[in-house]
Write a protein that holds these residues in place. Structure first.
Motif, PDB file in Angstrom:
ATOM      1  N   GLU A   1       0.493  -0.711  -0.323  1.00 33.97           N
ATOM      2  CA  GLU A   1       0.042  -0.295   0.186  1.00 33.97           C
ATOM      3  C   GLU A   1       0.664   1.100  -0.198  1.00 33.97           C
TER       4      GLU A   1
ATOM      5  N   ASN B   1       3.162   1.389  -3.527  1.00 33.22           N
ATOM      6  CA  ASN B   1       1.655   1.595  -4.700  1.00 33.22           C
ATOM      7  C   ASN B   1       1.447   3.368  -4.727  1.00 33.22           C
ATOM      8  N   LEU B   2       1.383   4.337  -2.650  1.00 40.03           N
ATOM      9  CA  LEU B   2       0.858   5.654  -2.934  1.00 40.03           C
ATOM     10  C   LEU B   2       1.740   6.368  -3.394  1.00 40.03           C
TER      11      LEU B   2
ATOM     12  N   LYS C   1       4.142   5.674  -5.259  1.00 44.32           N
ATOM     13  CA  LYS C   1       4.303   5.745  -6.721  1.00 44.32           C
ATOM     14  C   LYS C   1       3.473   5.996  -7.952  1.00 44.32           C
ATOM     15  N   SER C   2       2.173   5.902  -7.382  1.00 42.09           N
ATOM     16  CA  SER C   2       0.975   7.043  -7.566  1.00 42.09           C
ATOM     17  C   SER C   2       1.213   8.673  -7.770  1.00 42.09           C
ATOM     18  N   SER C   3       2.230   8.806  -6.860  1.00 44.70           N
ATOM     19  CA  SER C   3       2.460  10.331  -6.062  1.00 44.70           C
ATOM     20  C   SER C   3       3.514  10.894  -7.055  1.00 44.70           C
TER      21      SER C   3
ATOM     22  N   CYS D   1       6.423   9.275 -10.014  1.00 47.62           N
ATOM     23  CA  CYS D   1       6.542   8.929 -11.136  1.00 47.62           C
ATOM     24  C   CYS D   1       7.165   7.467 -11.847  1.00 47.62           C
ATOM     25  N   ASN D   2       6.687   6.453 -12.421  1.00 49.41           N
ATOM     26  CA  ASN D   2       7.687   5.768 -12.990  1.00 49.41           C
ATOM     27  C   ASN D   2       9.363   5.517 -12.223  1.00 49.41           C
TER      28      ASN D   2
ATOM     29  N   SER E   1      -1.769   8.069   4.430  1.00 46.20           N
ATOM     30  CA  SER E   1      -1.227   9.329   3.602  1.00 46.20           C
ATOM     31  C   SER E   1      -0.546  10.468   3.814  1.00 46.20           C
TER      32      SER E   1
END
Length: 271
Positions: free
Chosen positions: A5, A8-9, A11-13, A15-16, A111
């Protein structure tokens, strides 16, 4: 799993370019932030026993995992810059049992972790770049670096694993010696003095004098056998007649006469 979690949090915030791996009980986040000496910043995340999320540098800055070539003369400027970044990003610091410094931020809310990763990464990039930048005379920087490498190689050749370079005393992080040679439980402190001009050379003498004087306040003072300064007598800044008073004061703070580099084998006789 919570680790997934968090990853992923982040990476989504970002970049790759951001990647992650599990290292012991920590999540290592290898960020896309790069320093001017071409190192990518890593930060480490773990959850402590109180349920708080800690984002830290894992002691990497203090232990120089980023291969910073430290210059004693510019260290004061870089330290002031670091203090400014600590304040701006509200970075905290702590030490482990071996006195390694860890820089970190914490939160109770999962978060908030990407924000902490952002702050700590920018702090590390700014501080590392500040240390990498050259604020002083380039000729003198080359002189000091060349002599440091030459002296380090000599000591490593003769003392192998018993010599530690650019080393602090355990309880004194505000002074650093060019080398500490260990003989059992005993320590031998060494400083190097060189300079491209008499002014720079005498700055090195003053720094050595201060370091040896402060070392007397260390809890390790009782274990210190020798305090020695190695003088580069082939550098342009060495003018013995001009620096006589400082050389005499240095001798008062050391256990031996300053050793000329042209007579460096004397070190082997002493230690």
């Amino acid at each position: 799993m919570e680790n997934d979690e968090i990853i992923n949090l982040i990476k989504s915030s970002f970049c790759n370019l951001t990647s992650a791996r599990i290292r012991n009980n920590f999540i290592e986040i290898i960020t896309g932030y790069s320093t001017i000496n071409f190192k990518f910043i890593s930060v480490f995340i773990h959850k402590n026993k109180n349920g708080k999320y800690i984002v830290s540098d894992y002691g990497w800055l203090d232990q120089n995992y980023y291969d910073i070539s430290f210059s004693e003369e510019q260290e004061e400027i870089a330290e002031r810059i670091k203090q400014s970044y600590l304040f701006s990003y509200d970075i905290k610091q702590t030490e482990d049992v071996e006195k390694n410094v860890f820089y970190y931020k914490s939160t109770n809310n999962i978060s908030n972790i990407p924000s902490l990763v952002f702050d700590l990464s920018n702090f590390l990039v700014g501080v590392i770049n500040a240390y990498c930048l050259r604020y002083k005379d380039e000729k003198d920087e080359r002189e000091k670096e060349n002599f440091r490498i030459e002296a380090n190689n000599f000591l490593k050749q003769h003392y192998n694993q018993n010599v530690k370079l650019d080393k602090f005393l355990t309880d004194l992080k505000n002074i650093k010696f060019n080398a500490i040679i260990f003989k059992g439980s005993k320590l031998n402190l060494l400083t190097y003095v060189t300079g491209s001009t008499p002014q720079y050379f005498e700055n090195g003498l003053r720094k050595s004098i201060v370091n040896f004087e402060i070392s007397e306040k260390s809890i390790e003072n009782k274990d210190i056998t020798e305090k020695i300064s190695i003088i580069n007598d082939s550098c342009d800044g060495f003018v013995k007649s001009r620096s006589e008073s400082l050389l005499e004061l240095l001798q008062e703070k050391t256990t031996r006469h300053p050793i000329l580099w042209s007579e460096k084998e004397k070190i082997l006789e002493i230690i």
